[in-house]
Scaffold this active site. Structure first.
Site, PDB file in Angstrom:
ATOM      1  N   ASP A  75       0.891  -1.127  -0.110  1.00  0.00           N
ATOM      2  CA  ASP A  75       0.012   0.005  -0.061  1.00  0.00           C
ATOM      3  C   ASP A  75       0.895   1.171  -0.056  1.00  0.00           C
ATOM      4  OD1 ASP A  75      -2.689   0.556  -0.065  1.00  0.00           O
ATOM      5  OD2 ASP A  75      -2.337   1.839   1.496  1.00  0.00           O
ATOM      6  N   LYS A 184      15.122   3.977 -11.077  1.00  0.00           N
ATOM      7  CA  LYS A 184      14.140   4.273 -10.117  1.00  0.00           C
ATOM      8  C   LYS A 184      14.202   3.373  -8.807  1.00  0.00           C
ATOM      9  CE  LYS A 184       9.025   4.454  -9.145  1.00  0.00           C
ATOM     10  NZ  LYS A 184       7.758   4.286  -9.681  1.00  0.00           N
TER      11      LYS A 184
HETATM   12  P1  IMP Z   1      -2.606   1.790  -3.459  1.00  0.00           P
HETATM   13  O1  IMP Z   1      -1.612   1.389  -2.675  1.00  0.00           O
HETATM   14  O2  IMP Z   1      -3.216   0.678  -4.186  1.00  0.00           O
HETATM   15  O3  IMP Z   1      -4.011   2.330  -2.693  1.00  0.00           O
HETATM   16  O4  IMP Z   1      -2.409   3.006  -4.776  1.00  0.00           O
HETATM   17  C1  IMP Z   1      -1.343   3.629  -4.322  1.00  0.00           C
HETATM   18  C2  IMP Z   1      -1.365   4.696  -5.373  1.00  0.00           C
HETATM   19  O5  IMP Z   1      -0.283   5.839  -5.121  1.00  0.00           O
HETATM   20  C3  IMP Z   1      -1.076   4.465  -6.922  1.00  0.00           C
HETATM   21  O6  IMP Z   1      -2.325   4.180  -7.628  1.00  0.00           O
HETATM   22  C4  IMP Z   1      -0.373   5.553  -7.203  1.00  0.00           C
HETATM   23  O7  IMP Z   1      -1.173   6.642  -7.796  1.00  0.00           O
HETATM   24  C5  IMP Z   1       0.498   6.146  -6.052  1.00  0.00           C
HETATM   25  N1  IMP Z   1       1.682   5.485  -6.103  1.00  0.00           N
HETATM   26  C6  IMP Z   1       2.410   4.656  -5.492  1.00  0.00           C
HETATM   27  N2  IMP Z   1       3.508   4.370  -5.674  1.00  0.00           N
HETATM   28  C7  IMP Z   1       3.699   5.070  -6.595  1.00  0.00           C
HETATM   29  C8  IMP Z   1       4.877   4.999  -7.531  1.00  0.00           C
HETATM   30  O8  IMP Z   1       5.961   4.534  -7.508  1.00  0.00           O
HETATM   31  N3  IMP Z   1       4.845   6.035  -8.639  1.00  0.00           N
HETATM   32  C9  IMP Z   1       3.835   6.867  -8.817  1.00  0.00           C
HETATM   33  N4  IMP Z   1       2.816   6.709  -8.115  1.00  0.00           N
HETATM   34  C10 IMP Z   1       2.839   5.857  -7.071  1.00  0.00           C
END
Ligand code: IMP
Length: 212
Positions: A75, A184
């Site tokens: 997450d 990255k």
């Molecule tokens: P979740 O963890 O599924 O709630 O989503 C996390 C959200 O944070 C992703 O959909 C991205 O929008 C953003 N996010 C998390 N890690 C990254 C990354 O490495 N690059 C760009 N956006 C990120």
């Protein structure tokens, strides 16, 4: 301590293709058999937690219970200083149902403009990732990584996913959107990685992965 064995099947508890690709790159050296929750047709649990830890845990536990396999979730999100940490755990939701991150980046930029945050010094942000490894027996372990940076406008680069094109990590002149995946995530056993996810992974790997 939870320790994976070489050849072990591990569910990557995500339906996000960008994250899945990064998990595959990061776990490639360890000889695990990776399958995603999406590929297994598992339902995407609702992220009802109020912290990264809670959301990571509910995704991982749902996947390991449904598959009877060990599962690893992430997450993560973007925490913007001038927005009191928003979008934070709601980072994915700011992209709306169509998951349009061009719109989400405009939203972040617009909110920053609304706060008069135009100068780079006022546009500090942090990416945060929390990994949760879980077993069908209900054991869990967490690993966290963070990277600080500045939000640029307009966004630059077409690599990566999500908010990458507007995030320029501290000490670098290019955004994550302009970096190759290897840069990255670059990390090694003796060196700390660049991205939040690779930093969380480096701790996870040291504790839980078979020796490469
Ligand atoms: P979740 O963890 O599924 O709630 O989503 C996390 C959200 O944070 C992703 O959909 C991205 O929008 C953003 N996010 C998390 N890690 C990254 C990354 O490495 N690059 C760009 N956006 C990120």
């Amino acid at each position: 301590m939870l320790k994976l064995q070489r050849g072990q099947k591990l569910v990557v508890a995500t339906h996000n293709d960008g994250k899945l690709r990064e998990f595959r790159t990061l776990l490639e050296p360890f000889g695990l058999e990776l399958v995603s929750a999406g590929e297994l047709g598992l339902p995407e649990p609702e992220e009802t937690g109020t912290t990264y830890h809670e959301n990571a845990e509910l995704k991982s536990v749902a996947a390991s219970k449904a598959s009877n396999l060990w599962a690893l979730s992430d997450d993560s999100g973007l925490s913007v200083n001038a927005l009191d940490g928003a979008p934070g755990i709601y980072s994915a939701r700011w992209a709306g149902p169509s998951k349009n991150f061009d719109d989400a980046m405009v939203k972040v930029h617009t909110e920053l403009m609304g706060k008069g945050a135009m100068a780079p010094g006022r546009r500090g942000a942090e990416f945060i990732a929390v990994l949760c490894l879980s077993t069908p027996e209900g054991e869990t372990a967490f690993f966290e990584g963070r990277v600080a940076g500045t939000l640029v406008w307009p966004p630059r680069g077409t690599k990566g996913f999500g908010y990458d094109p507007m995030f320029q990590p501290q000490g670098h002149m290019r955004t994550f959107g302009e970096m190759e995946e290897k840069e990255k995530h670059h990390w090694s056993k003796s060196e700390i990685g660049l991205s939040h996810r690779s930093r969380a992974f480096s701790t996870f790997v040291k504790e839980c992965c078979p020796d490469d």
